[in-house]
Write an enzyme that holds these catalytic residues in place. Structure first.
Site, PDB file in Angstrom:
ATOM      1  N   ASP A   1     -23.234  -0.828 -84.513  1.00  9.26           N
ATOM      2  CA  ASP A   1     -23.829  -0.465 -83.204  1.00  9.26           C
ATOM      3  C   ASP A   1     -23.718  -1.522 -82.096  1.00  9.26           C
ATOM      4  O   ASP A   1     -24.701  -1.787 -81.394  1.00  9.26           O
ATOM      5  CB  ASP A   1     -25.312  -0.096 -83.390  1.00  9.26           C
TER       6      ASP A   1
ATOM      7  N   HIS B   1     -32.736  14.085 -78.127  1.00  9.81           N
ATOM      8  CA  HIS B   1     -32.852  13.732 -79.550  1.00  9.81           C
ATOM      9  C   HIS B   1     -34.311  13.476 -79.924  1.00  9.81           C
ATOM     10  O   HIS B   1     -35.091  12.956 -79.118  1.00  9.81           O
ATOM     11  CB  HIS B   1     -32.010  12.466 -79.839  1.00  9.81           C
TER      12      HIS B   1
ATOM     13  N   LYS C   1     -23.414   8.269 -85.944  1.00 11.73           N
ATOM     14  CA  LYS C   1     -24.667   8.628 -86.626  1.00 11.73           C
ATOM     15  C   LYS C   1     -25.746   8.944 -85.604  1.00 11.73           C
ATOM     16  O   LYS C   1     -25.678   8.500 -84.466  1.00 11.73           O
ATOM     17  CB  LYS C   1     -25.099   7.491 -87.551  1.00 11.73           C
TER      18      LYS C   1
ATOM     19  N   CYS D   1     -30.833  -0.867 -87.549  1.00  5.68           N
ATOM     20  CA  CYS D   1     -29.603  -0.329 -88.132  1.00  5.68           C
ATOM     21  C   CYS D   1     -28.891  -1.313 -89.063  1.00  5.68           C
ATOM     22  O   CYS D   1     -28.294  -0.898 -90.058  1.00  5.68           O
ATOM     23  CB  CYS D   1     -28.696   0.187 -87.030  1.00  5.68           C
TER      24      CYS D   1
HETATM   25  C1  VGL Z   1     -30.967   1.337 -83.454  1.00  2.67           C
HETATM   26  C2  VGL Z   1     -33.059   2.013 -82.810  1.00  2.67           C
HETATM   27  C3  VGL Z   1     -32.589   3.267 -82.515  1.00  2.67           C
HETATM   28  C4  VGL Z   1     -30.099   0.231 -83.966  1.00  2.67           C
HETATM   29  C5  VGL Z   1     -30.479   2.601 -83.172  1.00  2.67           C
HETATM   30  O1  VGL Z   1     -28.868   0.271 -83.757  1.00  2.67           O
HETATM   31  O2  VGL Z   1     -30.646  -0.702 -84.595  1.00  2.67           O
HETATM   32  N1  VGL Z   1     -32.265   1.062 -83.278  1.00  2.67           N
HETATM   33  N2  VGL Z   1     -31.294   3.548 -82.696  1.00  2.67           N
END
Ligand code: VGL
Ligand code: ZN
Length: 203
Positions: A8, A52, A106, A151
């Protein structure tokens, strides 16, 4: 065989983004350096539809960082982030993506959030990553990216659960840190068998 798993590294998780991770962009040069040394590079991309269920804005009267009960358990609510097709969902512009062989998206199901590269937050729905890695004879992962306490942590824990060796590169990750959650993430990852290293040990 080993692979670099880049979690991410997207605009919304970097300074100025919708869900910024403090100093999140500092991981970019470190990861670029590391990816040169790996034959197999895999990335994840948080990829939410508008509205979402992990967005606070989808729940009346809720604010970001509050939690709610979902059918699969407790869920932290977030500012709207990484909406499909938006600039916030793009990878950081300086991240080198040429070596990336697989991108796992994801969080694209409205009703379930997905932190981990392996399983969505219901702990059941898979992304297919474990099968991909096994078919490619990859048994060892080096985890980098954002965010340490969400994540990255869940990807590391699920990778260990799926019997991969997992190294976490401490100078190539950054966390959101809600009430000590970064320290807790390190404890959980190390207790589960993750090995904490620095990029200098690999470069
Ligand atoms: C993430 C919160 C919501 C991350 C992704 O990449 O850690 N955290 N969506
Ligand atoms: Zn998300």
């Amino acid at each position: 065989m080993k692979a670099l798993l880049i979690v991410d590294v997207q605009n919304d998780f970097c300074p100025g983004g919708a869900l910024e991770v403090p100093n999140g962009d500092e991981v970019v040069p470190v990861i670029n350096h590391l990816s040169q040394t790996f034959e197999t590079v895999i990335q994840t991309q948080d990829w939410h539809p508008r509205g979402h269920s992990s967005f606070a804005s989808s729940h009346n009267g809720k604010e970001p960082f509050e939690t709610i009960e979902m059918p699969y358990g407790e869920q932290t609510l977030w500012p709207d982030h990484c909406v499909q097709g938006t600039k916030g969902a793009d990878f950081h512009p300086d991240l080198d993506t040429e070596k990336t062989q697989l991108i796992i998206r994801k969080g694209f199901r409205t009703e379930i959030d997905s932190y981990s590269a392996f399983y969505e937050n219901d702990d059941e729905t898979t992304t297919g990553l474990a099968g991909y890695l096994r078919e490619r004879n990859i048994d060892t992962l080096y985890a980098v990216g954002l965010a340490t306490d969400f994540c990255v942590k869940w990807s590391v824990l699920d990778g260990l659960k799926e019997d991969f060796n997992v190294f976490v590169i401490e100078d190539a990750i950054r966390g959101i840190d809600i009430e000590g959650s970064v320290e807790q993430a390190w404890n959980e990852m190390e207790e589960a068998g993750a090995k904490r290293i620095t990029s200098s040990e690999l470069l």
